[in-house]
Design a protein around this motif. Sequence first.
Motif, PDB file in Angstrom:
ATOM      1  N   ILE A 201     -20.941 -13.120  30.802  1.00  0.00           N
ATOM      2  CA  ILE A 201     -21.372 -14.309  30.073  1.00  0.00           C
ATOM      3  C   ILE A 201     -20.148 -14.868  29.359  1.00  0.00           C
ATOM      4  N   PHE A 202     -20.186 -16.144  29.007  1.00  0.00           N
ATOM      5  CA  PHE A 202     -18.956 -16.718  28.468  1.00  0.00           C
ATOM      6  C   PHE A 202     -19.236 -17.771  27.406  1.00  0.00           C
ATOM      7  N   THR A 203     -18.320 -17.822  26.473  1.00  0.00           N
ATOM      8  CA  THR A 203     -18.315 -18.842  25.445  1.00  0.00           C
ATOM      9  C   THR A 203     -16.853 -19.032  25.056  1.00  0.00           C
TER      10      THR A 203
ATOM     11  N   ALA B  71     -17.105 -29.198  26.281  1.00  0.00           N
ATOM     12  CA  ALA B  71     -16.666 -29.632  27.611  1.00  0.00           C
ATOM     13  C   ALA B  71     -17.164 -28.688  28.705  1.00  0.00           C
ATOM     14  N   ASN B  72     -17.205 -27.408  28.402  1.00  0.00           N
ATOM     15  CA  ASN B  72     -17.483 -26.408  29.438  1.00  0.00           C
ATOM     16  C   ASN B  72     -18.969 -26.114  29.570  1.00  0.00           C
ATOM     17  N   LEU B  73     -19.673 -26.115  28.430  1.00  0.00           N
ATOM     18  CA  LEU B  73     -21.077 -25.682  28.446  1.00  0.00           C
ATOM     19  C   LEU B  73     -22.027 -26.707  27.843  1.00  0.00           C
ATOM     20  N   ASN B  74     -21.464 -27.810  27.397  1.00  0.00           N
ATOM     21  CA  ASN B  74     -22.306 -28.872  26.855  1.00  0.00           C
ATOM     22  C   ASN B  74     -23.023 -28.446  25.577  1.00  0.00           C
ATOM     23  N   CYS B  75     -22.382 -27.605  24.780  1.00  0.00           N
ATOM     24  CA  CYS B  75     -22.973 -27.212  23.495  1.00  0.00           C
ATOM     25  C   CYS B  75     -21.869 -26.617  22.615  1.00  0.00           C
TER      26      CYS B  75
ATOM     27  N   ALA C  48     -11.892 -14.512  43.259  1.00  0.00           N
ATOM     28  CA  ALA C  48     -12.990 -15.125  44.021  1.00  0.00           C
ATOM     29  C   ALA C  48     -13.883 -15.993  43.137  1.00  0.00           C
ATOM     30  N   ARG C  49     -13.794 -15.844  41.818  1.00  0.00           N
ATOM     31  CA  ARG C  49     -14.590 -16.682  40.916  1.00  0.00           C
ATOM     32  C   ARG C  49     -13.677 -17.621  40.125  1.00  0.00           C
ATOM     33  N   ASP C  50     -12.951 -17.081  39.170  1.00  0.00           N
ATOM     34  CA  ASP C  50     -12.098 -17.931  38.335  1.00  0.00           C
ATOM     35  C   ASP C  50     -11.076 -18.650  39.208  1.00  0.00           C
TER      36      ASP C  50
ATOM     37  N   VAL D 254     -21.055 -11.150  38.593  1.00  0.00           N
ATOM     38  CA  VAL D 254     -21.213 -12.606  38.695  1.00  0.00           C
ATOM     39  C   VAL D 254     -21.250 -13.224  37.301  1.00  0.00           C
ATOM     40  N   LEU D 255     -20.711 -14.441  37.205  1.00  0.00           N
ATOM     41  CA  LEU D 255     -20.666 -15.163  35.930  1.00  0.00           C
ATOM     42  C   LEU D 255     -21.979 -15.925  35.758  1.00  0.00           C
ATOM     43  N   ILE D 256     -22.572 -15.795  34.578  1.00  0.00           N
ATOM     44  CA  ILE D 256     -23.880 -16.415  34.304  1.00  0.00           C
ATOM     45  C   ILE D 256     -23.747 -17.276  33.044  1.00  0.00           C
TER      46      ILE D 256
ATOM     47  N   VAL E 284     -23.654 -20.978  38.228  1.00  0.00           N
ATOM     48  CA  VAL E 284     -23.580 -22.124  37.323  1.00  0.00           C
ATOM     49  C   VAL E 284     -24.097 -23.346  38.081  1.00  0.00           C
ATOM     50  N   SER E 285     -24.138 -24.464  37.404  1.00  0.00           N
ATOM     51  CA  SER E 285     -24.640 -25.662  38.073  1.00  0.00           C
ATOM     52  C   SER E 285     -23.635 -26.123  39.124  1.00  0.00           C
ATOM     53  N   PRO E 286     -24.074 -26.274  40.380  1.00  0.00           N
ATOM     54  CA  PRO E 286     -23.129 -26.730  41.417  1.00  0.00           C
ATOM     55  C   PRO E 286     -22.650 -28.154  41.161  1.00  0.00           C
TER      56      PRO E 286
ATOM     57  N   VAL F  35     -14.381 -14.668  25.853  1.00  0.00           N
ATOM     58  CA  VAL F  35     -14.094 -15.693  24.858  1.00  0.00           C
ATOM     59  C   VAL F  35     -12.930 -16.507  25.422  1.00  0.00           C
ATOM     60  N   SER F  36     -13.178 -17.788  25.636  1.00  0.00           N
ATOM     61  CA  SER F  36     -12.113 -18.654  26.155  1.00  0.00           C
ATOM     62  C   SER F  36     -11.291 -19.213  25.003  1.00  0.00           C
ATOM     63  N   VAL F  37     -10.187 -19.801  25.367  1.00  0.00           N
ATOM     64  CA  VAL F  37      -9.220 -20.478  24.467  1.00  0.00           C
ATOM     65  C   VAL F  37      -8.927 -19.659  23.202  1.00  0.00           C
TER      66      VAL F  37
ATOM     67  N   ASP G 274      -6.636 -16.578  27.432  1.00  0.00           N
ATOM     68  CA  ASP G 274      -5.714 -17.672  27.138  1.00  0.00           C
ATOM     69  C   ASP G 274      -5.922 -18.680  28.267  1.00  0.00           C
ATOM     70  N   THR G 275      -6.991 -19.435  28.133  1.00  0.00           N
ATOM     71  CA  THR G 275      -7.475 -20.311  29.197  1.00  0.00           C
ATOM     72  C   THR G 275      -6.442 -21.365  29.580  1.00  0.00           C
ATOM     73  N   VAL G 276      -5.724 -21.853  28.586  1.00  0.00           N
ATOM     74  CA  VAL G 276      -4.757 -22.918  28.823  1.00  0.00           C
ATOM     75  C   VAL G 276      -3.465 -22.357  29.418  1.00  0.00           C
TER      76      VAL G 276
ATOM     77  N   TRP H   2     -21.647 -29.100  38.244  1.00  0.00           N
ATOM     78  CA  TRP H   2     -20.512 -28.915  37.336  1.00  0.00           C
ATOM     79  C   TRP H   2     -19.356 -28.213  38.057  1.00  0.00           C
ATOM     80  N   VAL H   3     -19.665 -27.187  38.842  1.00  0.00           N
ATOM     81  CA  VAL H   3     -18.609 -26.417  39.522  1.00  0.00           C
ATOM     82  C   VAL H   3     -19.011 -26.247  40.999  1.00  0.00           C
ATOM     83  N   PRO H   4     -18.739 -27.255  41.810  1.00  0.00           N
ATOM     84  CA  PRO H   4     -19.246 -27.242  43.196  1.00  0.00           C
ATOM     85  C   PRO H   4     -18.788 -26.032  44.018  1.00  0.00           C
TER      86      PRO H   4
ATOM     87  N   GLN I  96     -29.884 -19.039  30.912  1.00  0.00           N
ATOM     88  CA  GLN I  96     -31.095 -18.384  31.413  1.00  0.00           C
ATOM     89  C   GLN I  96     -31.385 -18.794  32.855  1.00  0.00           C
ATOM     90  N   ARG I  97     -31.141 -20.069  33.159  1.00  0.00           N
ATOM     91  CA  ARG I  97     -31.419 -20.558  34.514  1.00  0.00           C
ATOM     92  C   ARG I  97     -30.575 -19.776  35.546  1.00  0.00           C
ATOM     93  N   GLY I  98     -29.295 -19.557  35.204  1.00  0.00           N
ATOM     94  CA  GLY I  98     -28.422 -18.799  36.102  1.00  0.00           C
ATOM     95  C   GLY I  98     -28.917 -17.372  36.266  1.00  0.00           C
TER      96      GLY I  98
HETATM   97  C1  LIG Z   1     -24.251 -24.365  31.694  1.00  0.00           C
HETATM   98  C2  LIG Z   1     -24.600 -25.694  32.284  1.00  0.00           C
HETATM   99  C3  LIG Z   1     -25.437 -25.533  33.491  1.00  0.00           C
HETATM  100  C4  LIG Z   1     -25.324 -26.550  31.262  1.00  0.00           C
HETATM  101  O1  LIG Z   1     -25.361 -27.887  31.658  1.00  0.00           O
HETATM  102  P1  LIG Z   1     -26.392 -28.885  30.969  1.00  0.00           P
HETATM  103  O2  LIG Z   1     -26.257 -30.179  31.641  1.00  0.00           O
HETATM  104  O3  LIG Z   1     -26.219 -28.836  29.503  1.00  0.00           O
HETATM  105  O4  LIG Z   1     -27.708 -28.143  31.256  1.00  0.00           O
HETATM  106  P2  LIG Z   1     -29.144 -28.610  31.535  1.00  0.00           P
HETATM  107  O5  LIG Z   1     -29.996 -27.468  31.158  1.00  0.00           O
HETATM  108  O6  LIG Z   1     -29.404 -29.937  30.898  1.00  0.00           O
HETATM  109  O7  LIG Z   1     -29.199 -28.809  33.129  1.00  0.00           O
HETATM  110  C5  LIG Z   1     -28.537 -29.837  33.804  1.00  0.00           C
HETATM  111  C6  LIG Z   1     -28.700 -29.663  35.271  1.00  0.00           C
HETATM  112  O8  LIG Z   1     -28.038 -28.489  35.696  1.00  0.00           O
HETATM  113  C7  LIG Z   1     -28.980 -27.585  36.264  1.00  0.00           C
HETATM  114  N1  LIG Z   1     -28.622 -26.251  35.855  1.00  0.00           N
HETATM  115  C8  LIG Z   1     -28.595 -25.775  34.626  1.00  0.00           C
HETATM  116  N2  LIG Z   1     -28.188 -24.507  34.642  1.00  0.00           N
HETATM  117  C9  LIG Z   1     -27.951 -24.202  35.915  1.00  0.00           C
HETATM  118  C10 LIG Z   1     -27.506 -23.045  36.566  1.00  0.00           C
HETATM  119  N3  LIG Z   1     -27.190 -21.942  35.912  1.00  0.00           N
HETATM  120  N4  LIG Z   1     -27.382 -23.063  37.892  1.00  0.00           N
HETATM  121  C11 LIG Z   1     -27.671 -24.162  38.602  1.00  0.00           C
HETATM  122  N5  LIG Z   1     -28.085 -25.310  38.030  1.00  0.00           N
HETATM  123  C12 LIG Z   1     -28.229 -25.305  36.696  1.00  0.00           C
HETATM  124  C13 LIG Z   1     -30.298 -28.003  35.745  1.00  0.00           C
HETATM  125  O9  LIG Z   1     -31.306 -27.600  36.635  1.00  0.00           O
HETATM  126  C14 LIG Z   1     -30.123 -29.509  35.692  1.00  0.00           C
HETATM  127  O10 LIG Z   1     -30.204 -30.011  37.004  1.00  0.00           O
HETATM  128  P3  LIG Z   1     -30.849 -31.448  37.285  1.00  0.00           P
HETATM  129  O11 LIG Z   1     -32.207 -31.389  36.671  1.00  0.00           O
HETATM  130  O12 LIG Z   1     -29.956 -32.427  36.593  1.00  0.00           O
HETATM  131  O13 LIG Z   1     -30.799 -31.536  38.781  1.00  0.00           O
HETATM  132  C15 LIG Z   1     -23.352 -26.420  32.703  1.00  0.00           C
HETATM  133  O14 LIG Z   1     -22.654 -26.723  31.563  1.00  0.00           O
HETATM  134  C16 LIG Z   1     -22.506 -25.608  33.624  1.00  0.00           C
HETATM  135  O15 LIG Z   1     -22.878 -25.167  34.703  1.00  0.00           O
HETATM  136  N6  LIG Z   1     -21.298 -25.425  33.241  1.00  0.00           N
HETATM  137  C17 LIG Z   1     -20.408 -24.654  34.105  1.00  0.00           C
HETATM  138  C18 LIG Z   1     -19.345 -24.122  33.317  1.00  0.00           C
HETATM  139  C19 LIG Z   1     -18.445 -23.279  34.176  1.00  0.00           C
HETATM  140  O16 LIG Z   1     -18.845 -22.681  35.157  1.00  0.00           O
HETATM  141  N7  LIG Z   1     -17.177 -23.241  33.781  1.00  0.00           N
HETATM  142  C20 LIG Z   1     -16.224 -22.428  34.421  1.00  0.00           C
HETATM  143  C21 LIG Z   1     -16.428 -20.997  34.075  1.00  0.00           C
HETATM  144  S1  LIG Z   1     -15.823 -20.539  32.483  1.00  0.00           S
HETATM  145  C22 LIG Z   1     -14.209 -20.163  32.756  1.00  0.00           C
HETATM  146  O17 LIG Z   1     -13.697 -20.376  33.804  1.00  0.00           O
HETATM  147  C23 LIG Z   1     -13.436 -19.501  31.666  1.00  0.00           C
HETATM  148  C24 LIG Z   1     -13.251 -18.025  31.903  1.00  0.00           C
HETATM  149  C25 LIG Z   1     -14.567 -17.301  31.828  1.00  0.00           C
HETATM  150  O18 LIG Z   1     -12.692 -17.752  33.162  1.00  0.00           O
HETATM  151  C26 LIG Z   1     -12.330 -17.407  30.843  1.00  0.00           C
HETATM  152  C27 LIG Z   1     -11.108 -18.229  30.521  1.00  0.00           C
HETATM  153  O19 LIG Z   1     -10.255 -18.475  31.396  1.00  0.00           O
HETATM  154  O20 LIG Z   1     -11.040 -18.635  29.364  1.00  0.00           O
END
Ligand SMILES: CC(C)(COP(=O)([O-])OP(=O)([O-])OC[C@H]1O[C@@H](n2cnc3c(N)ncnc32)[C@H](O)[C@@H]1OP(=O)([O-])[O-])[C@@H](O)C(=O)NCCC(=O)NCCSC(=O)C[C@@](C)(O)CC(=O)[O-]
Length: 692
Positions: A128-130, A139-143, A35-37, A101-103, A73-75, A170-172, A206-208, A77-79, A106-108
């Motif tokens: 939480i994830f990195t 690419a994923n977190l902008n840091c 339901a998430r990944d 839930v995935l966070i 997360v930011s909609p 921990v991804s990848v 093993d994300t890839v 980035w991930v609608p 701090q905003r999340g």
């Molecule tokens: C982390 C950020 C938000 C940083 O993104 P950013 O652009 O660096 O952050 P920011 O602080 O500059 O904020 C940008 C905008 O996003 C908003 N914002 C900021 N934070 C949030 C939040 N929590 N919820 C909702 N909105 C948020 C914030 O309010 C702002 O909105 P604007 O002013 O432009 O309208 C962004 O990079 C992001 O959302 N990334 C999503 C990454 C993600 O979800 N990836 C998929 C999950 S990880 C995964 O799948 C791997 C895993 C876990 O499954 C394991 C594996 O397979 O390896």
Amino acid sequence: MLSSTRFRSWRISRRTLGTLAPFAKNVVNIVEVGARDGLQNEKGAIIPVETKVELINRLARAGVTNLEAGSFVSPKWVPQMGGTADVLKGIDHLPGVHYSVLIPNQRGLDDLFALLDGQPTITDEISIFTAATDAFNQANLNCTTAESLKKLVPVAQAAQDRGLRVRGYVSVVIACPYSGRVDYKRVREVAKELLDMGCYEVSLGDTVGKGRPHEVAEMLEEVKRDVRVEKLAGHFHDTYGTAVANVLTALEHGVRTIDSSVGGLGGCPYSPGATGNVATEDVLYALLGSKYRVAGSNGGTIGLEDIVDIGWWISEKLGRPSASRVVGRLHDCRYLHLHVALSEIRFILLVGRYPMFQKLVSKSYVYDPRPNYPLLITAKRYWIPDASYDNDALTLIFAHGTGFHKENWEPTIDDLQELLLRRGGVRVREIWSIDAPNHGDAAILNENTLSWGYENIFQWEEYARSIHSFLSGFGTGVDVDFKSRNLVGIVQHRRRRMLTVGYYPQIKFHSVIFCELMCMPREYTGPAGNMLSSGAEKRRDTWPSKEEAYKIMKSRGVWSTWDDRVLRLFIECGLRGLPTLDYPSKTVGVTLKCSRAQEAACYRDGTGSTRGYRLLGSFVRNVPTHLIYGAIDDYLPAAVKTDIIDNVVRGVENLASFSRVEGAGHLVNPRGLAQKIYDALNTPLGGIGAKL
Ligand SMILES: CC(C)(COP(=O)([O-])OP(=O)([O-])OC[C@H]1O[C@@H](n2cnc3c(N)ncnc32)[C@H](O)[C@@H]1OP(=O)([O-])[O-])[C@@H](O)C(=O)NCCC(=O)NCCSC(=O)C[C@@](C)(O)CC(=O)[O-]
């Protein structure tokens, strides 16, 4: 909603067991991330909240106890994760299930805390994830990785301060789509940092989905130099078809928690080309018959056939084939009615269940009537989506007999629905089935309360009061105005009192159908009650698993005489996993939801049947009443039935209808009963205004 402190503490104790016991015993934990990944990566239209809610509810009912419900997360980035708050609000929070839930930041977490302020038990876990590489984190977190870890420290701390448990990712861990081969030493360091922040477990991704078993082995051995293996989980995508092999490798290297995704849904939006997670079905299948046992709440495990079914369903919803290898095979086999030598029980159950649910959908509810009534109520609603009805359409309210549960009616509802669709007649808008407060799911929720004053005699009027409370609307959890509905009560066995007591506000009924009504004069109630209560006290009430329980019940005693669909539903919905209050130290196996003591307490309520007997005459004069008996006089002596008709009702002409189900005794056959209920619903009533 399940929000009491009592409920929360019960969940915590289960959680503790869930993390410690499986490791010691070759028991594998599944963390269902579909339901998430899974859904986060779906292209195209946004998946409706209702679909996500149904997916999660189905998974939990299939026995999944750890699942990710979404992310904050930011909609932008991930609608697809945009509606997570609504998803959390909409799901049925089943006891013992962690809806994580995935966070990302701090905003999340702030958004989640705002939700928790209103509904403190809506979740008890965040992830939480990195990543092991800077390139992927950019690419994923902008840091960078170091920056992300720094940002996560206060997030992890605040979550723990709030009483949430924290899981890390921990991804990848094998290969990075942006920077290639990964340094396993870095995986070890990042995993350790997450644990140092307070994560109870770190999932290595093993994300890839390029990893090969020997690489997984090498990576794990490196990480294990600094991290205890019981703190690790494996998270494998299946891009190159090695995910199941990687799961098995991880298990051989001591990992006991595996992330997987029903139907093989998903992938990470920032891992180009990667396909979904290893399919939950494929993991369950691979482990069948092995030295590993998968933990879950469905008879102590997760039902493979249920997961197959859910994988098929969600893939259909998303308009594409399931990525699971197993799902195609097993689902097709089921529909061809081929014998699949996996779990005969679940297989037949699903085949048998389908005719009904082609049209009807269902949802389970928890209704909290407190302080008006002290016990929580669980109910299930069945309806046809998008159908429109006029005000005359009926709402059927089913009440079950002692020792059963609300789902016990499903075969009858199934057959009734088929008749309504095939033959027309009255219009039925909705069907509700309600648990007695010490039966079915309600028995679990009320477990503590029931031990304070209800343990000796449980007057069946409690069921009456709970249903009255449910229908009157003075509570929360069900948003239906039953007072505006055209209600028909359908009552099994000794439940006559339930609809007759004069509680206020009065609830109007269009009519009432009594099935095998157990009202009788005093000379019969004493001996019958004694026999039934001592039988209930002595009966076997624990089994090693649901499958074993089915085999045993099918072969002996009164259970072996039941309609097979009823018996299978009894196994599925009338049993629960251990431990319970009665069996605090038994951690493996299943027992009755309505405990032996509570069933016996119901039978000790001898006066309910007698009072019902006294009041039946006036009842039928005020409320159109249909009476259906089994044609075989097994539990209920023929003399009692004759007395009821001749002396209490004073002739069948005073009833709206009277019928007998051929070939059926006390535990009447569902198909025959459905036919009689259909006939009763279609009997013209001649204008008696009913008020209970
Ligand atoms: C982390 C950020 C938000 C940083 O993104 P950013 O652009 O660096 O952050 P920011 O602080 O500059 O904020 C940008 C905008 O996003 C908003 N914002 C900021 N934070 C949030 C939040 N929590 N919820 C909702 N909105 C948020 C914030 O309010 C702002 O909105 P604007 O002013 O432009 O309208 C962004 O990079 C992001 O959302 N990334 C999503 C990454 C993600 O979800 N990836 C998929 C999950 S990880 C995964 O799948 C791997 C895993 C876990 O499954 C394991 C594996 O397979 O390896």
